[in-house]
Design a protein around this motif. Structure first.
Motif, PDB file in Angstrom:
ATOM      1  N   LYS A 111       0.829  -1.202   0.000  1.00 28.97           N
ATOM      2  CA  LYS A 111       0.000   0.000   0.000  1.00 28.97           C
ATOM      3  C   LYS A 111       0.869   1.260   0.000  1.00 28.97           C
ATOM      4  N   ALA A 112       1.875   1.273   0.865  1.00 29.24           N
ATOM      5  CA  ALA A 112       2.750   2.442   0.955  1.00 29.24           C
ATOM      6  C   ALA A 112       3.553   2.639  -0.329  1.00 29.24           C
ATOM      7  N   PHE A 113       4.046   1.551  -0.894  1.00 30.27           N
ATOM      8  CA  PHE A 113       4.875   1.609  -2.099  1.00 30.27           C
ATOM      9  C   PHE A 113       4.060   2.098  -3.292  1.00 30.27           C
ATOM     10  N   VAL A 114       2.881   1.511  -3.468  1.00 33.23           N
ATOM     11  CA  VAL A 114       2.031   1.889  -4.599  1.00 33.23           C
ATOM     12  C   VAL A 114       1.552   3.335  -4.459  1.00 33.23           C
ATOM     13  N   GLU A 115       1.150   3.724  -3.274  1.00 32.81           N
ATOM     14  CA  GLU A 115       0.676   5.093  -3.072  1.00 32.81           C
ATOM     15  C   GLU A 115       1.781   6.108  -3.317  1.00 32.81           C
ATOM     16  N   GLU A 116       2.991   5.798  -2.859  1.00 35.88           N
ATOM     17  CA  GLU A 116       4.122   6.713  -3.066  1.00 35.88           C
ATOM     18  C   GLU A 116       4.432   6.861  -4.548  1.00 35.88           C
ATOM     19  N   GLY A 117       4.475   5.739  -5.259  1.00 34.45           N
ATOM     20  CA  GLY A 117       4.795   5.795  -6.680  1.00 34.45           C
ATOM     21  C   GLY A 117       3.696   6.411  -7.514  1.00 34.45           C
ATOM     22  N   ALA A 118       2.454   6.053  -7.231  1.00 32.36           N
ATOM     23  CA  ALA A 118       1.328   6.585  -8.003  1.00 32.36           C
ATOM     24  C   ALA A 118       1.132   8.076  -7.749  1.00 32.36           C
ATOM     25  N   GLY A 119       1.439   8.519  -6.551  1.00 31.46           N
ATOM     26  CA  GLY A 119       1.261   9.918  -6.203  1.00 31.46           C
ATOM     27  C   GLY A 119       2.442  10.803  -6.558  1.00 31.46           C
ATOM     28  N   HIS A 120       3.528  10.203  -7.025  1.00 32.52           N
ATOM     29  CA  HIS A 120       4.716  10.984  -7.379  1.00 32.52           C
ATOM     30  C   HIS A 120       4.423  11.821  -8.619  1.00 32.52           C
ATOM     31  N   PHE A 121       4.630  13.108  -8.535  1.00 30.32           N
ATOM     32  CA  PHE A 121       4.311  13.997  -9.652  1.00 30.32           C
ATOM     33  C   PHE A 121       5.473  14.024 -10.635  1.00 30.32           C
ATOM     34  N   GLY A 122       5.196  13.653 -11.871  1.00 25.96           N
ATOM     35  CA  GLY A 122       6.227  13.669 -12.896  1.00 25.96           C
ATOM     36  C   GLY A 122       7.042  12.390 -12.898  1.00 25.96           C
ATOM     37  N   SER A 123       8.203  12.452 -13.532  1.00 30.00           N
ATOM     38  CA  SER A 123       9.054  11.279 -13.699  1.00 30.00           C
ATOM     39  C   SER A 123       9.880  11.019 -12.448  1.00 30.00           C
ATOM     40  N   GLY A 124      10.266   9.762 -12.260  1.00 32.47           N
ATOM     41  CA  GLY A 124      11.104   9.447 -11.113  1.00 32.47           C
ATOM     42  C   GLY A 124      11.115   7.978 -10.782  1.00 32.47           C
ATOM     43  N   TRP A 125      11.383   7.688  -9.521  1.00 32.32           N
ATOM     44  CA  TRP A 125      11.583   6.328  -9.030  1.00 32.32           C
ATOM     45  C   TRP A 125      10.951   6.197  -7.652  1.00 32.32           C
ATOM     46  N   VAL A 126      10.439   5.013  -7.335  1.00 28.84           N
ATOM     47  CA  VAL A 126       9.941   4.745  -5.988  1.00 28.84           C
ATOM     48  C   VAL A 126      10.772   3.611  -5.408  1.00 28.84           C
ATOM     49  N   TRP A 127      11.251   3.824  -4.185  1.00 26.92           N
ATOM     50  CA  TRP A 127      12.240   2.951  -3.561  1.00 26.92           C
ATOM     51  C   TRP A 127      11.731   2.379  -2.239  1.00 26.92           C
ATOM     52  N   LEU A 128      12.147   1.168  -1.944  1.00 30.73           N
ATOM     53  CA  LEU A 128      12.163   0.665  -0.579  1.00 30.73           C
ATOM     54  C   LEU A 128      13.623   0.699  -0.163  1.00 30.73           C
ATOM     55  N   ALA A 129      13.918   1.425   0.900  1.00 33.34           N
ATOM     56  CA  ALA A 129      15.302   1.607   1.320  1.00 33.34           C
ATOM     57  C   ALA A 129      15.433   1.318   2.805  1.00 33.34           C
ATOM     58  N   ALA A 130      16.665   1.023   3.208  1.00 27.54           N
ATOM     59  CA  ALA A 130      16.968   0.762   4.617  1.00 27.54           C
ATOM     60  C   ALA A 130      17.977   1.780   5.114  1.00 27.54           C
ATOM     61  N   GLN A 131      17.726   2.309   6.282  1.00 28.56           N
ATOM     62  CA  GLN A 131      18.712   3.153   6.936  1.00 28.56           C
ATOM     63  C   GLN A 131      19.756   2.261   7.597  1.00 28.56           C
ATOM     64  N   ASP A 132      20.889   2.853   7.949  1.00 26.52           N
ATOM     65  CA  ASP A 132      21.878   2.084   8.693  1.00 26.52           C
ATOM     66  C   ASP A 132      21.211   1.503   9.940  1.00 26.52           C
ATOM     67  N   GLY A 133      21.374   0.219  10.149  1.00 23.45           N
ATOM     68  CA  GLY A 133      20.706  -0.449  11.247  1.00 23.45           C
ATOM     69  C   GLY A 133      19.508  -1.242  10.794  1.00 23.45           C
ATOM     70  N   GLY A 134      18.971  -0.926   9.610  1.00 25.38           N
ATOM     71  CA  GLY A 134      17.949  -1.782   9.028  1.00 25.38           C
ATOM     72  C   GLY A 134      16.529  -1.279   9.033  1.00 25.38           C
ATOM     73  N   ALA A 135      16.248  -0.087   9.591  1.00 23.25           N
ATOM     74  CA  ALA A 135      14.884   0.432   9.570  1.00 23.25           C
ATOM     75  C   ALA A 135      14.476   0.763   8.135  1.00 23.25           C
TER      76      ALA A 135
END
Length: 211
Positions: A111-135
């Motif tokens: 849900k979060a991934f699709v909403e972020e990508g679909a709501g992104h205005f214009g061209s770009g990329w949608v990522w799942l990323a980890a901060q140091d430590g794994g969050a």
């Protein structure tokens, strides 16, 4: 000189979500052009770097927009191909646990991934990323922007939301593309390795060095 790497699977392997026609256009034309332009810019500047990651970081610092855009797009596309699998996978182990902690479950991440990508205005990329430590976190970036210049952030998977990534197959239905993509194509084994790297357990994916 950096080279256009072949796809890690056949051109028809990601169908029906991404068709053979789209992969030929996307990889053989769009990605290839970024690599060609990148090499031309480096040659003109007399630069012979070994690491594409360093090219991206240096260009971001010096404000060399054209070099950054082409280097980052070369990197983004290579990572995108690696972050997909023709065989449907399911997150397991530490990755499954991290997804649960951040999003409740895989459905919450979807849900979060699709909403972020679909709501992104214009061209770009949608990522799942980890901060140091794994969050884990879902984020989107504009145009060529990526995660390379940002210390403490390791990409796990990415989906291209430039129109050329999906328009031949899904027309203007970016949300439908993202839903179908998330359900079938993420390389969760690859993502698990990236998560380990974010935790200091091994090295993250790197673009192949210049030849």
């Amino acid at each position: 000189m950096f080279t256009l790497q072949p796809l890690p699977y056949a051109y028809d392997a990601l169908a029906p979500v991404i068709s053979e026609q789209t992969l030929h256009v996307h990889h053989d034309k769009h990605h290839a052009t970024y690599v060609k332009t990148l090499n031309e810019l480096l040659e003109k500047a007399g630069k012979t770097p070994d690491s594409l990651e360093q090219v991206i970081r240096d260009a971001a610092k010096t404000g060399e927009a054209k070099l950054f855009n082409n280097a980052a797009q070369a990197w983004n596309h290579s990572f995108f191909w690696a972050a997909m699998s023709p065989e449907k996978q399911t997150p397991t182990g530490e990755l499954h646990a991290a997804i649960g902690q951040a999003f409740g479950d895989l459905a919450g991440l979807r849900k979060a991934f699709v909403e972020e990508g679909a709501g992104h205005f214009g061209s770009g990329w949608v990522w799942l990323a980890a901060q140091d430590g794994g969050a884990l976190a879902v984020r989107s970036t504009h145009d060529a922007d990526d995660t390379v210049p940002r210390p403490g952030l390791t990409p796990l998977i990415v989906c291209d939301v430039w129109e050329h990534a999906y328009y031949l197959d899904h027309q203007n239905d970016r949300k439908g593309f993202l839903e179908a993509w998330f359900d079938a194509l993420p390389n969760w084994s690859f993502a698990a390795g990236q998560l380990c790297a974010a935790k200091g357990q091994g090295e993250p994916w790197r673009h192949p060095p210049a030849a």
